[in-house]
Design a protein around this motif. Structure first.
Motif, PDB file in Angstrom:
ATOM      1  N   VAL A 138       0.843  -1.197   0.000  1.00 35.08           N
ATOM      2  CA  VAL A 138       0.000   0.000   0.000  1.00 35.08           C
ATOM      3  C   VAL A 138       0.881   1.250   0.000  1.00 35.08           C
ATOM      4  CG1 VAL A 138      -1.656   1.349   1.355  1.00 35.08           C
ATOM      5  CG2 VAL A 138      -1.922  -1.129   1.174  1.00 35.08           C
ATOM      6  N   GLN A 139       1.938   1.179   0.795  1.00 33.28           N
ATOM      7  CA  GLN A 139       2.845   2.318   0.937  1.00 33.28           C
ATOM      8  C   GLN A 139       3.453   2.716  -0.406  1.00 33.28           C
ATOM      9  OE1 GLN A 139       5.813   1.569   3.927  1.00 33.28           O
ATOM     10  NE2 GLN A 139       7.043   3.293   3.237  1.00 33.28           N
ATOM     11  N   LEU A 140       3.633   1.749  -1.282  1.00 36.26           N
ATOM     12  CA  LEU A 140       4.309   2.018  -2.553  1.00 36.26           C
ATOM     13  C   LEU A 140       3.357   2.136  -3.736  1.00 36.26           C
ATOM     14  CD1 LEU A 140       7.408  -0.291  -2.192  1.00 36.26           C
ATOM     15  CD2 LEU A 140       7.228   2.169  -1.839  1.00 36.26           C
ATOM     16  N   LEU A 141       2.038   2.006  -3.472  1.00 34.93           N
ATOM     17  CA  LEU A 141       1.079   2.106  -4.572  1.00 34.93           C
ATOM     18  C   LEU A 141       1.296   3.402  -5.338  1.00 34.93           C
ATOM     19  CD1 LEU A 141      -2.412   0.875  -3.312  1.00 34.93           C
ATOM     20  CD2 LEU A 141      -1.090  -0.002  -5.241  1.00 34.93           C
ATOM     21  N   GLY A 142       1.389   3.269  -6.655  1.00 32.46           N
ATOM     22  CA  GLY A 142       1.593   4.459  -7.460  1.00 32.46           C
ATOM     23  C   GLY A 142       3.060   4.735  -7.708  1.00 32.46           C
ATOM     24  N   ALA A 143       3.942   3.973  -7.058  1.00 24.99           N
ATOM     25  CA  ALA A 143       5.382   4.178  -7.270  1.00 24.99           C
ATOM     26  C   ALA A 143       5.977   2.969  -7.971  1.00 24.99           C
ATOM     27  CB  ALA A 143       6.082   4.397  -5.932  1.00 24.99           C
ATOM     28  N   GLU A 144       5.086   2.151  -8.576  1.00 22.79           N
ATOM     29  CA  GLU A 144       5.561   0.896  -9.160  1.00 22.79           C
ATOM     30  C   GLU A 144       6.691   1.117 -10.156  1.00 22.79           C
ATOM     31  OE1 GLU A 144       2.471   1.689  -8.747  1.00 22.79           O
ATOM     32  OE2 GLU A 144       1.546   0.087  -7.565  1.00 22.79           O
ATOM     33  N   LYS A 145       6.523   2.124 -11.015  1.00 28.82           N
ATOM     34  CA  LYS A 145       7.525   2.360 -12.057  1.00 28.82           C
ATOM     35  C   LYS A 145       8.893   2.565 -11.438  1.00 28.82           C
ATOM     36  CE  LYS A 145       4.952   4.251 -15.874  1.00 28.82           C
ATOM     37  NZ  LYS A 145       4.331   5.562 -16.134  1.00 28.82           N
ATOM     38  N   ALA A 146       8.952   3.448 -10.460  1.00 26.71           N
ATOM     39  CA  ALA A 146      10.228   3.761  -9.814  1.00 26.71           C
ATOM     40  C   ALA A 146      10.792   2.526  -9.120  1.00 26.71           C
ATOM     41  CB  ALA A 146      10.030   4.888  -8.803  1.00 26.71           C
ATOM     42  N   LEU A 147       9.874   1.738  -8.534  1.00 28.98           N
ATOM     43  CA  LEU A 147      10.317   0.554  -7.798  1.00 28.98           C
ATOM     44  C   LEU A 147      10.967  -0.458  -8.740  1.00 28.98           C
ATOM     45  CD1 LEU A 147      10.398  -1.005  -5.135  1.00 28.98           C
ATOM     46  CD2 LEU A 147       8.175  -1.950  -5.712  1.00 28.98           C
ATOM     47  N   PHE A 148      10.283  -0.738  -9.872  1.00 23.51           N
ATOM     48  CA  PHE A 148      10.847  -1.710 -10.808  1.00 23.51           C
ATOM     49  C   PHE A 148      12.180  -1.252 -11.346  1.00 23.51           C
ATOM     50  CE2 PHE A 148       6.310  -3.210 -11.433  1.00 23.51           C
ATOM     51  CZ  PHE A 148       6.516  -4.282 -10.592  1.00 23.51           C
ATOM     52  N   GLY A 191       4.497   5.967  -2.514  1.00 21.35           N
ATOM     53  CA  GLY A 191       3.787   6.175  -3.759  1.00 21.35           C
ATOM     54  C   GLY A 191       2.884   7.383  -3.640  1.00 21.35           C
ATOM     55  N   ILE A 192       1.582   7.190  -3.997  1.00 21.47           N
ATOM     56  CA  ILE A 192       0.680   8.341  -3.920  1.00 21.47           C
ATOM     57  C   ILE A 192       0.448   8.780  -2.483  1.00 21.47           C
ATOM     58  CG2 ILE A 192      -1.144   9.149  -5.458  1.00 21.47           C
ATOM     59  CD1 ILE A 192      -2.279   6.389  -5.453  1.00 21.47           C
ATOM     60  N   LEU A 193       0.657   7.888  -1.560  1.00 23.75           N
ATOM     61  CA  LEU A 193       0.464   8.270  -0.156  1.00 23.75           C
ATOM     62  C   LEU A 193       1.320   9.477   0.189  1.00 23.75           C
ATOM     63  CD1 LEU A 193       0.266   5.385   2.442  1.00 23.75           C
ATOM     64  CD2 LEU A 193      -1.478   7.014   1.728  1.00 23.75           C
ATOM     65  N   PHE A 194       2.401   9.662  -0.584  1.00 21.88           N
ATOM     66  CA  PHE A 194       3.312  10.772  -0.324  1.00 21.88           C
ATOM     67  C   PHE A 194       2.607  12.114  -0.397  1.00 21.88           C
ATOM     68  CE2 PHE A 194       6.530  13.916  -1.481  1.00 21.88           C
ATOM     69  CZ  PHE A 194       7.430  13.709  -0.452  1.00 21.88           C
ATOM     70  N   THR A 195       1.516  12.178  -1.180  1.00 24.20           N
ATOM     71  CA  THR A 195       0.823  13.462  -1.306  1.00 24.20           C
ATOM     72  C   THR A 195       0.068  13.817  -0.031  1.00 24.20           C
ATOM     73  OG1 THR A 195      -1.095  12.378  -2.274  1.00 24.20           O
ATOM     74  CG2 THR A 195       0.548  13.243  -3.796  1.00 24.20           C
ATOM     75  N   HIS A 196      -0.039  12.877   0.900  1.00 22.20           N
ATOM     76  CA  HIS A 196      -0.692  13.203   2.173  1.00 22.20           C
ATOM     77  C   HIS A 196       0.164  14.203   2.942  1.00 22.20           C
ATOM     78  CE1 HIS A 196      -2.444  12.787   6.155  1.00 22.20           C
ATOM     79  NE2 HIS A 196      -3.490  12.236   5.570  1.00 22.20           N
ATOM     80  N   PRO A 197      -0.442  15.293   3.423  1.00 25.45           N
ATOM     81  CA  PRO A 197       0.353  16.365   4.059  1.00 25.45           C
ATOM     82  C   PRO A 197       1.208  15.890   5.238  1.00 25.45           C
ATOM     83  CG  PRO A 197      -2.025  16.764   4.269  1.00 25.45           C
ATOM     84  CD  PRO A 197      -1.854  15.648   3.300  1.00 25.45           C
ATOM     85  N   ASP A 198       0.746  14.869   5.977  1.00 28.30           N
ATOM     86  CA  ASP A 198       1.546  14.388   7.110  1.00 28.30           C
ATOM     87  C   ASP A 198       2.913  13.895   6.646  1.00 28.30           C
ATOM     88  OD1 ASP A 198      -0.436  14.967   8.834  1.00 28.30           O
ATOM     89  OD2 ASP A 198      -1.147  12.906   9.090  1.00 28.30           O
ATOM     90  N   ILE A 199       2.978  13.373   5.428  1.00 22.64           N
ATOM     91  CA  ILE A 199       4.251  12.874   4.920  1.00 22.64           C
ATOM     92  C   ILE A 199       4.991  13.964   4.156  1.00 22.64           C
ATOM     93  CG2 ILE A 199       5.392  11.120   3.523  1.00 22.64           C
ATOM     94  CD1 ILE A 199       2.944   9.359   3.922  1.00 22.64           C
ATOM     95  N   SER A 200       4.268  14.607   3.222  1.00 26.08           N
ATOM     96  CA  SER A 200       4.961  15.551   2.356  1.00 26.08           C
ATOM     97  C   SER A 200       5.517  16.730   3.138  1.00 26.08           C
ATOM     98  CB  SER A 200       4.027  16.027   1.236  1.00 26.08           C
ATOM     99  OG  SER A 200       2.867  16.594   1.776  1.00 26.08           O
ATOM    100  N   SER A 201       4.881  17.082   4.258  1.00 31.59           N
ATOM    101  CA  SER A 201       5.365  18.248   5.000  1.00 31.59           C
ATOM    102  C   SER A 201       6.306  17.850   6.137  1.00 31.59           C
ATOM    103  CB  SER A 201       4.178  19.044   5.551  1.00 31.59           C
ATOM    104  OG  SER A 201       3.550  18.287   6.559  1.00 31.59           O
ATOM    105  N   ALA A 202       6.580  16.548   6.278  1.00 24.18           N
ATOM    106  CA  ALA A 202       7.471  16.111   7.356  1.00 24.18           C
ATOM    107  C   ALA A 202       8.923  16.282   6.938  1.00 24.18           C
ATOM    108  CB  ALA A 202       7.200  14.650   7.685  1.00 24.18           C
TER     109      ALA A 202
END
Ligand SMILES: C[S@@+](CC[C@H](N)C(=O)[O-])C[C@H]1O[C@@H](n2cnc3c(N)ncnc32)[C@H](O)[C@@H]1O
Lengths: 335, 219
Positions: A249-259, A275-286
């Motif tokens: 789940v943590q990497l969903l949306g980052a598959e390309k970079a992962l491969f 992945g897309i979870l990164f757009t969550h402010p708790d992560i992106s602003s940390a």
């Protein structure tokens, strides 16, 4: 359940239509009645009432007729010879319930696919809007380069409203080129379409904001409806998301970079942490060094939320968020 | 072996809760069965059912009897309902409302066997969508929602007969995670009183269920 009944304001029974004693038929009649559709028995009943001189027939709930039937249900079923005894009535009721819920399930089963399409359309629209907005800025910039509001929507609205720079209230001079009526006309048409697309975008957003919480109450409360929907779209279905380990789940949306990272054995390519979870402010602003930890934390909660949404749909968001907030504080303090 | 009828239709067999099995050999959730003479009993695990837990915690009244009509909100897979189904028998009926389509895979086989459970795919917050349900003797609520008491009250007003009973399972975690469970339960009980319910019993379900309360009230 056994038929349709009409009563007057005083609660006197005026007319009735019994259903056929067939579970699927009754289930269908109930569904029609609930959704306000016209069907044979209802037409017949209303016709009979008209003949008796009752013009003003209401079927909205709650009403006197419903109360009447609810109170006298068992008595009516037996007296009207709809069934012989209580046990037969119960069997029939149970069978109607099974038929109704089977029919209803096939109808409502796949709301997650609807969300996926809607949020994908929303994402498409975002890309298109950006592309078109950049274009019109460059284009209109030839004419009035000094006009540069930060928001695309403001920019576009001004073009629709004024057209030629000379019509702007605050216009004084410009370094840009002169345009003739035809140049302005096509620019304005383009801007008008674009403005409509922005309206469409906000309509889609409103739609998702209403649909996502009913389908995924926990995910939606934890991430906000749009991010929850985006994650769902990446996973492919709520079932897949629910069955995914949280590290995925943590990497969903980052598959390309992962491969890419897995293929390239060189040291310089880093394995992505989010992945897309990164757009969550708790992560992106940390702070950078905390991001991985917080992403893991959030992904773990998202997994629980997805499972709850898939298996029971029970709203446990309060405890989930509470627990998440506490762990987040700890992680922040630990640095 | 010691068999005691704790409440009508509810037995204690060597201290373990059980009901008479209405269909011989029926164990929809893999429960243990035991045959005593010609009667088969089905054991009722208090770790899996809040009503069973409340009984084990010393509930004074269990207002469910043969022939009762019951509205059950949040029936889920039908575990608890399958036992109530045995207690009320074929002259009674359970209207089981549940809004998660996914549990119906397990619920429907149970209702098809029991024959006195009416599964209803619906939202307990919208009683008008199952307005055809008859007046009931008991309303049983286990929905784990922040507004569970309000939902229970609204349904009682529509479907519960005068003098009928409300059984309410309170998951305090759904209402407030920080406040002490006891205080939340008191607060929900107060809401019932304010609506004219007479409170007959309140039990905490520890250790079977953490931070849960169980209330029996009469309208
Ligand atoms: C704790 S479980 C019930 C377990 C069940 N009573 C038993 O003991 O076997 C709660 C159930 O309530 C359902 N539920 C929650 N909110 C609901 C609502 N508004 N309408 C109908 N069902 C609801 C959930 O989907 C879940 O299956």
């Amino acid at each position: 359940m056994i038929g349709l009944f009409a009563v007057d304001e005083k609660g006197n029974l005026l007319a009735r239509r019994l259903f056929q004693k067939e579970p699927t038929k009754i289930a269908e009649a109930l569904a029609n009645f609930a959704s306000g559709k016209r069907f044979n028995e209802l037409e017949g009943l209303i016709g009979e009432l008209r003949k008796k001189g009752y013009e003003d027939v209401s079927t909205s709930q709650p009403n006197k007729a419903t109360e009447f039937v609810r109170e006298n249900f068992r008595k009516l079923a037996i007296e009207l010879k709809f069934v012989k005894n209580q046990a037969e009535l119960n069997n029939l009721l149970s069978a109607v319930g099974v038929a109704s819920s089977k029919a209803a399930i096939t109808k409502v089963g796949r709301r997650d696919k609807l969300i996926i399409q809607a949020v994908s359309a929303f994402n498409d629209l975002d890309r298109i809007l950006n592309l078109m907005s950049e274009r019109i800025r460059e284009w209109y910039g030839l004419h009035y380069p000094e006009f540069r509001p930060a928001e695309h929507e403001k920019f576009i609205e001004a073009i629709v409203k004024y057209g030629n720079r000379e019509k702007f209230e605050k216009f004084t001079t410009s370094m840009g080129m002169q345009l003739v009526a035809e140049d302005i006309a096509i620019l304005q048409r383009y801007a008008a379409r674009l403005k409509e697309l922005y309206v469409l975008r906000s309509e889609l957003e409103k739609y998702l904001n209403a649909l996502v919480p009913t389908e995924m109450p926990n995910m939606s409360a934890l991430l906000g409806p749009i991010l929850a929907a985006r994650l769902l779209a990446q996973a492919g279905s709520l079932e897949k998301l629910a069955k995914m380990p949280s590290s995925t789940v943590q990497l969903l949306g980052a598959e390309k970079a992962l491969f890419k990272a897995l293929r390239t054995k060189g040291k310089e390519v880093k394995v992505p942490k989010f992945g897309i979870l990164f757009t969550h402010p708790d992560i992106s602003s940390a702070p950078k060094e905390q991001q991985g930890k917080i992403a893991r934390l959030l992904a773990a909660k998202v997994s629980i939320a997805a499972r709850t949404d898939f298996y029971t749909k029970e709203d446990r968001s309060k405890e989930l968020i509470e627990d998440y907030r506490r762990k987040l504080e700890e992680a922040r303090k630990a640095g | 072996m010691e068999i005691k009828e704790k409440f009508p239709g509810i037995f204690l067999i060597d201290g373990k809760l059980a009901v008479k099995n209405q269909i011989s050999g029926w164990r929809p959730f893999g429960e243990q069965l035991i045959k005593v003479g010609s009667t088969e009993y089905r054991f009722w695990d208090p770790n899996r059912s809040k009503l069973a837990a409340a009984i084990m915690k010393g509930l004074k009244v269990v207002p469910i009897k043969e022939g009762d009509k019951i509205l059950y909100l949040g029936i889920a897979h039908g575990f608890t309902a399958s036992f109530i189904s045995s207690i009320i028998g074929k002259n009674g009926i359970i209207y089981g409302v549940e809004f998660a389509p996914r549990v119906f895979n397990e619920l429907l086989p149970v209702t098809e066997k029991a024959k006195n459970i009416v599964p209803i795919l619906g939202d307990a917050r919208k009683p008008e969508t199952y307005s055809w349900v008859e007046t009931c003797d008991v309303v049983y609520v286990d929905i784990a929602q922040p507004d569970l008491t309000e939902v229970a009250i609204r349904n009682c007003k529509a479907f519960l007969k005068r003098g009928g009973y409300l059984l309410l399972a309170i998951k305090t975690q759904s209402i407030d995670v920080t406040a002490p469970a006891k205080r939340i339960i008191d607060c929900e009980v107060e809401k019932l009183r304010a609506e004219g319910f007479e409170i007959l019993d309140v039990r905490s379900l520890e250790p079977f269920e953490e931070r849960h309360g169980f209330v029996v009230a009469r309208m």
